[in-house]
Design a protein around this motif. Structure first.
Motif, PDB file in Angstrom:
ATOM      1  N   TYR A   1       9.800   4.507  -6.844  1.00 17.77           N
ATOM      2  CA  TYR A   1      10.389   5.820  -6.649  1.00 17.77           C
ATOM      3  C   TYR A   1      10.526   6.560  -7.964  1.00 17.77           C
ATOM      4  CZ  TYR A   1      11.365   6.404  -1.754  1.00 17.77           C
ATOM      5  OH  TYR A   1      11.245   6.660  -0.419  1.00 17.77           O
ATOM      6  N   GLY A  28       8.613   3.300  -0.547  1.00 18.18           N
ATOM      7  CA  GLY A  28      10.038   3.040  -0.696  1.00 18.18           C
ATOM      8  C   GLY A  28      10.584   2.080   0.339  1.00 18.18           C
ATOM      9  N   GLU A  29      11.602   1.374  -0.084  1.00 21.88           N
ATOM     10  CA  GLU A  29      12.320   0.447   0.790  1.00 21.88           C
ATOM     11  C   GLU A  29      13.271   1.242   1.690  1.00 21.88           C
ATOM     12  OE1 GLU A  29      11.576  -2.683   0.962  1.00 21.88           O
ATOM     13  OE2 GLU A  29      10.224  -2.619  -0.765  1.00 21.88           O
ATOM     14  N   PRO A  30      13.694   0.670   2.815  1.00 16.99           N
ATOM     15  CA  PRO A  30      14.566   1.402   3.739  1.00 16.99           C
ATOM     16  C   PRO A  30      15.819   1.996   3.088  1.00 16.99           C
ATOM     17  CG  PRO A  30      13.742  -0.561   4.816  1.00 16.99           C
ATOM     18  CD  PRO A  30      13.294  -0.639   3.373  1.00 16.99           C
ATOM     19  N   GLN A  32      16.159   2.935  -0.033  1.00 18.14           N
ATOM     20  CA  GLN A  32      15.724   4.044  -0.870  1.00 18.14           C
ATOM     21  C   GLN A  32      15.416   5.275  -0.015  1.00 18.14           C
ATOM     22  OE1 GLN A  32      12.452   1.825  -2.649  1.00 18.14           O
ATOM     23  NE2 GLN A  32      13.409   2.049  -4.681  1.00 18.14           N
ATOM     24  N   VAL A  33      14.791   5.049   1.126  1.00 21.71           N
ATOM     25  CA  VAL A  33      14.474   6.159   2.039  1.00 21.71           C
ATOM     26  C   VAL A  33      15.770   6.829   2.491  1.00 21.71           C
ATOM     27  CG1 VAL A  33      13.522   6.776   4.294  1.00 21.71           C
ATOM     28  CG2 VAL A  33      12.268   5.201   2.780  1.00 21.71           C
ATOM     29  N   ARG A  34      16.755   6.033   2.897  1.00 29.17           N
ATOM     30  CA  ARG A  34      18.037   6.599   3.339  1.00 29.17           C
ATOM     31  C   ARG A  34      18.693   7.408   2.222  1.00 29.17           C
ATOM     32  NH1 ARG A  34      18.149   1.726   6.019  1.00 29.17           N
ATOM     33  NH2 ARG A  34      19.291   0.655   4.359  1.00 29.17           N
ATOM     34  N   GLY A  53       8.681   5.842   3.984  1.00 26.97           N
ATOM     35  CA  GLY A  53       8.843   4.481   3.515  1.00 26.97           C
ATOM     36  C   GLY A  53       7.478   3.835   3.302  1.00 26.97           C
ATOM     37  N   LYS A  54       7.483   2.540   3.096  1.00 30.38           N
ATOM     38  CA  LYS A  54       6.226   1.828   2.854  1.00 30.38           C
ATOM     39  C   LYS A  54       5.329   1.882   4.083  1.00 30.38           C
ATOM     40  CE  LYS A  54       7.564  -1.538  -0.614  1.00 30.38           C
ATOM     41  NZ  LYS A  54       7.693  -2.967  -0.929  1.00 30.38           N
TER      42      LYS A  54
END
Length: 175
Positions: A1, A28-30, A32-34, A53-54
């Motif tokens: 990110y 991005g990991e969950p 990070q997305v949030r 996300g990924k």
């Protein structure tokens, strides 16, 4: 990110000029997305941004094909992201930060390089959105660069040249 905050900060300026533009962020990991979706909401751009996300590597060409412009908003580091080569190969125009992480590969001839701040990044995206000719020229030049310098054919030629040079040097020393 790396650099996503820079990109999120640029989006309001782009949307002000081009309200129909949508940004699709892949990676991005969950958690990070949030976090980034929350930031987008705080910036008032949640409706303008999709963060997926990924995704599997084999899906990336689909996302690149859908894009009008590809971005690499890094704001630090020196290593060139591998995605830059794929971006160039796609034939799409690229907006990237003018930092060593990009300038080891990218030039003004193949990309739009901007300073690593949100305002400059927004201005870079806007200038490409306003100029289809520049989009086409940068995309075509990027694809040519990959063919000339980073393709398998180019790699093979460099290896053959190295072997030829080494063979000649070895032959000279045997005499």
């Amino acid at each position: 990110y790396q650099g996503i905050d820079l990109l999120l900060g640029a989006i309001p300026g782009v949307i002000k000029e081009f309200p129909n533009v949508r940004f699709i962020l892949v990676g991005g990991e969950p958690d990070q997305v949030r976090e980034k979706l929350l930031e987008a909401s705080e910036l008032g751009i949640k409706e303008d941004v999709v963060i997926l996300g990924k995704r599997p590597l084999e899906e990336m060409p689909i996302f690149m094909e859908m894009a009008d412009i590809l971005v690499s908003p890094r704001n630090k580091w020196t290593n060139t992201p591998m995605k830059i080569y794929t971006y160039l190969q796609s034939g799409k125009p690229i907006v990237a930060t003018r930092l060593l992480t990009h300038t080891q590969v990218l030039t003004e001839e193949v990309s739009l390089l901007v300073e690593p701040d949100a305002k400059a990044f927004a201005e870079g995206i806007i200038s490409l959105l306003k100029n289809d000719g520049l989009q086409g020229r940068l995309g075509k030049a990027g694809r040519s660069l990959v063919e000339e310098r980073y393709s398998y054919k180019s790699f093979k030629k460099k290896v053959e040249e190295a072997y030829t040079l080494l063979s000649a040097d070895y032959a000279d020393k045997r005499v």
